[in-house]
Design an enzyme around this catalytic site. Structure first.
Site, PDB file in Angstrom:
ATOM      1  N   ASN A  23      56.431  47.885  33.240  1.00 24.25           N
ATOM      2  CA  ASN A  23      57.237  46.681  33.483  1.00 24.25           C
ATOM      3  C   ASN A  23      56.413  45.420  33.732  1.00 24.25           C
ATOM      4  O   ASN A  23      56.968  44.390  34.114  1.00 24.25           O
ATOM      5  CB  ASN A  23      58.202  46.909  34.640  1.00 24.25           C
ATOM      6  N   ASP A  25      54.127  44.631  36.028  1.00 22.88           N
ATOM      7  CA  ASP A  25      53.765  44.187  37.376  1.00 22.88           C
ATOM      8  C   ASP A  25      52.333  44.572  37.749  1.00 22.88           C
ATOM      9  O   ASP A  25      51.904  44.326  38.881  1.00 22.88           O
ATOM     10  CB  ASP A  25      54.749  44.730  38.410  1.00 22.88           C
ATOM     11  N   ASP A  98      51.643  66.436  44.110  1.00 19.35           N
ATOM     12  CA  ASP A  98      50.561  66.314  45.091  1.00 19.35           C
ATOM     13  C   ASP A  98      51.216  66.063  46.440  1.00 19.35           C
ATOM     14  O   ASP A  98      51.882  65.049  46.639  1.00 19.35           O
ATOM     15  CB  ASP A  98      49.644  65.151  44.703  1.00 19.35           C
ATOM     16  N   ASP A 199      47.174  68.534  49.573  1.00 12.63           N
ATOM     17  CA  ASP A 199      46.095  67.659  49.996  1.00 12.63           C
ATOM     18  C   ASP A 199      45.657  67.985  51.418  1.00 12.63           C
ATOM     19  O   ASP A 199      46.500  68.231  52.297  1.00 12.63           O
ATOM     20  CB  ASP A 199      46.572  66.204  49.919  1.00 12.63           C
ATOM     21  N   GLU A 256      43.340  71.685  48.588  1.00  7.62           N
ATOM     22  CA  GLU A 256      42.101  70.929  48.776  1.00  7.62           C
ATOM     23  C   GLU A 256      41.453  71.449  50.054  1.00  7.62           C
ATOM     24  O   GLU A 256      41.916  71.174  51.161  1.00  7.62           O
ATOM     25  CB  GLU A 256      42.405  69.434  48.901  1.00  7.62           C
ATOM     26  N   HIS A 331      40.372  61.856  41.310  1.00  4.44           N
ATOM     27  CA  HIS A 331      40.639  60.520  41.841  1.00  4.44           C
ATOM     28  C   HIS A 331      39.728  60.146  43.000  1.00  4.44           C
ATOM     29  O   HIS A 331      39.670  58.972  43.382  1.00  4.44           O
ATOM     30  CB  HIS A 331      42.094  60.422  42.282  1.00  4.44           C
ATOM     31  N   ASP A 332      39.022  61.121  43.576  1.00  8.58           N
ATOM     32  CA  ASP A 332      38.133  60.864  44.710  1.00  8.58           C
ATOM     33  C   ASP A 332      36.651  60.894  44.322  1.00  8.58           C
ATOM     34  O   ASP A 332      35.792  60.691  45.186  1.00  8.58           O
ATOM     35  CB  ASP A 332      38.359  61.906  45.810  1.00  8.58           C
TER      36      ASP A 332
END
Length: 568
Positions: A23, A25, A98, A199, A256, A331-332
């Site tokens: 969209n 943003d 997650d 997580d 994790e 992502h880490d």
């Protein structure tokens, strides 16, 4: 062998804020994910793991949840989620959520009530303690630097947060909290999700009494990992979750669980333990740290011998007893091709080699978004371009300590979590096709060269190499279930291993560096019935497989028959 569908799956991880904006943003969203499901289906993945999409004030990119049963407004609505789940299933894929059970956001209604007064009915949903000697209750240190304790002036008590102060830890000693979390997990399962990545699950139990951490000499230390990680009660809590909720659904679960070796991991994933299907191990994520206690920012060159030792240990201990989750990036963590490969001169062959390494190990392979096109680390010149809370905290801490700016930024360029969080590079248009607006985090400047559009068009691209690897996994059970054995353990350039199942064997040969070493295999390893399954270079006619000169970052996988007439 104990076949399971989740052992045979390939997982693709989506970091939604950076995946695709629908969209304009500047923020990725669920409609954006829906628009790219055909791309993922064509890649061949089976399971999509999506990072947190729950309602959140977003202090830690969604890992601070303020409502477990609602969607973050920037990502869309619950109707969008239902559409996404339906479209994923329609393409023969599955969805893994997650889920953060260790802590919530400080804006969660439970915590708002909990901090309202000492006698509030929800006070004990979280962990509150009085201060000691004019300071925090103990000397435990947060993962995001500083104390794990935050003083709340309203009641003059401290609450515990292992991560950011905006992420207060839930009290898993409170049975009411446990019941509510179980109800919430079941709510998502009834909606039809196919699994969970839990997580920080290793931290839900803390040491009773919250004592100061002591090092072996008996003096206080600021790192108190053993006080809130992998404690015995974690297993009781997970077994209860399994027996009361998870057991009734055919799903995939991964935890994790940092700070453990494979023997400890079996306490979570061992056959008959009734806890998790697999865990993410972190040992190989610290091979480029200067010392075990120095933290991730103090970077040194890593050793292939260390990588071999760690991976071999996990492959060997878990075989026929548990299951591995194999990854090099998420992502880490930094981008795998920048960390373990060569993103300057050999980006394509090294990315393919690393993919071969992960996909040929025993365990479920995980692909992090952009890994399949060889996306690289980013090196923003100014700290103002970074968004990761851990990175910003590290920068401020090091500046106060008088560390030179260039040294701080060099560490950030190597290890910041934002390396993996730059927007997905879809094409060579404005902002890489991620958004028509201004992205929440800058797009990597190499987007004109590295993008999915170019990769899909090029039959020799990293993307199509991943497609081949995934297809091979579906064709050959030995890739999924074969027993791992390391060869050439002392070679510091070449990683060679076999995978054996009944009368079939894989021979995996990997050159991890840019030199051209000769791979001299032990006598009897090479079968007369060897079939090349995949390679990232064209073959040279007349070469001797038993004494093979490898090109930079070369990868080869052979399928061998161990029937009569074959070696070994």
């Amino acid at each position: 062998m104990n076949p399971k569908w989740w052992k045979e799956n390939v997982v693709y991880q989506i970091y939604p804020i950076s995946f695709k904006d629908s969209n304009g943003d500047g923020i990725g969203d669920l409609r954006g994910v829906i628009s790219k499901l055909d791309y993922l289906q064509e890649l061949g993945v089976d399971m999509i793991w999506i990072c947190p999409i729950y309602k959140s004030p977003n202090h830690d990119n969604g890992y601070d949840i303020s409502d477990y049963c609602d969607i973050m407004k920037e990502f869309g609505t619950m109707d969008d989620f239902d559409t996404m789940l339906r479209e994923i299933h329609a393409r023969g894929m599955k969805l893994m959520m997650d889920l953060v059970l260790n802590h919530t956001s400080h804006e969660h209604p439970w915590f708002i009530e909990s901090r309202a007064s000492k006698d509030n009915p929800k006070r004990d949903y979280y962990i509150w303690r009085k201060g000691k000697n004019g300071g925090p209750p103990n000397n435990w240190e947060s993962y995001f630097s500083g104390s794990v304790w935050e003083l709340d002036p309203q009641t003059d008590e401290y609450y515990l947060h292992l991560y950011s102060k905006y992420q207060p830890d839930l009290n898993w000693e409170n049975p009411v909290v446990i019941d509510k979390l179980h109800e919430m997990v079941q709510w998502w399962l009834k909606k039809g999700v196919d699994g969970f990545r839990f997580d920080a699950i290793a931290h839900i139990a803390k040491t009773h009494g919250y004592p100061d951490a002591l090092n072996p000499a008996g003096t206080p230390t600021v790192r108190a990992y053993e006080m809130f990680s992998n404690l015995e009660n974690v297993h009781t809590l997970l077994q209860n979750l399994h027996d009361q909720v998870l057991y009734y659904y055919d799903i995939m679960t991964v935890g994790e669980t940092s700070g453990l070796g494979p023997e400890q991991a079996l306490d979570y994933v061992g056959d008959g333990r009734r806890e998790l299907n697999m865990t993410f191990q972190f040992e190989h994520m610290f091979i480029d740290a200067a010392s075990p206690g120095s933290g991730k920012w103090d970077v040194v060159p890593w050793s292939l011998l260390d990588l071999k030792q760690i991976i071999t240990n996990w492959q060997t201990v878990l075989h026929d007893q548990g299951w591995n989750a194999n990854y090099l990036c998420n992502h880490d963590q930094p981008r795998s091709v920048s960390r373990f490969g060569n993103d300057l001169y050999y980006r394509v062959p090294s990315a393919k080699m690393l993919a071969t390494f992960i996909h040929m190990l025993e365990g479920t392979p995980y692909i992090y978004q952009g890994e399949e096109i060889g996306m690289t680390n980013v090196a923003f010149e100014s700290i103002d371009n970074y968004r990761d809370v851990e990175t910003l905290n590290y920068y401020e801490e090091r500046r106060r300590a008088g560390v030179p700016e260039e040294k701080i930024m060099a560490a950030i360029h190597a290890k910041s979590r934002d390396n993996a969080r730059t927007p997905m590079q879809w094409d060579d248009s404005h902002e890489g096709g991620f958004t028509t607006g201004v992205p929440w985090l800058k797009v990597n400047s190499n987007v004109m060269e590295i993008n999915a559009m170019n990769a899909v068009k090029d039959p020799d691209s990293i993307y199509h190499y991943y497609r081949q690897l995934i297809a091979l996994r579906k064709q050959h059970k030995v890739i999924v279930y074969g027993k791992y054995e390391l060869l050439l353990p002392d070679d510091n350039e070449i990683y060679v291993y076999t995978r054996t199942l009944e009368d079939q064997q894989l021979l995996v040969i990997l050159n991890f560096f840019d030199k051209e070493p000769v791979c001299q295999l032990p006598s009897g390893v090479v079968s007369e019935k060897s079939q090349l399954l995949i390679s990232n270079y064209p073959l040279v006619k007349g070469e001797d497989l038993a004494q093979l000169k490898l090109r930079p970052y070369e990868a080869r996988v052979y399928l061998q028959s161990l029937k009569e007439g074959a070696a070994n």
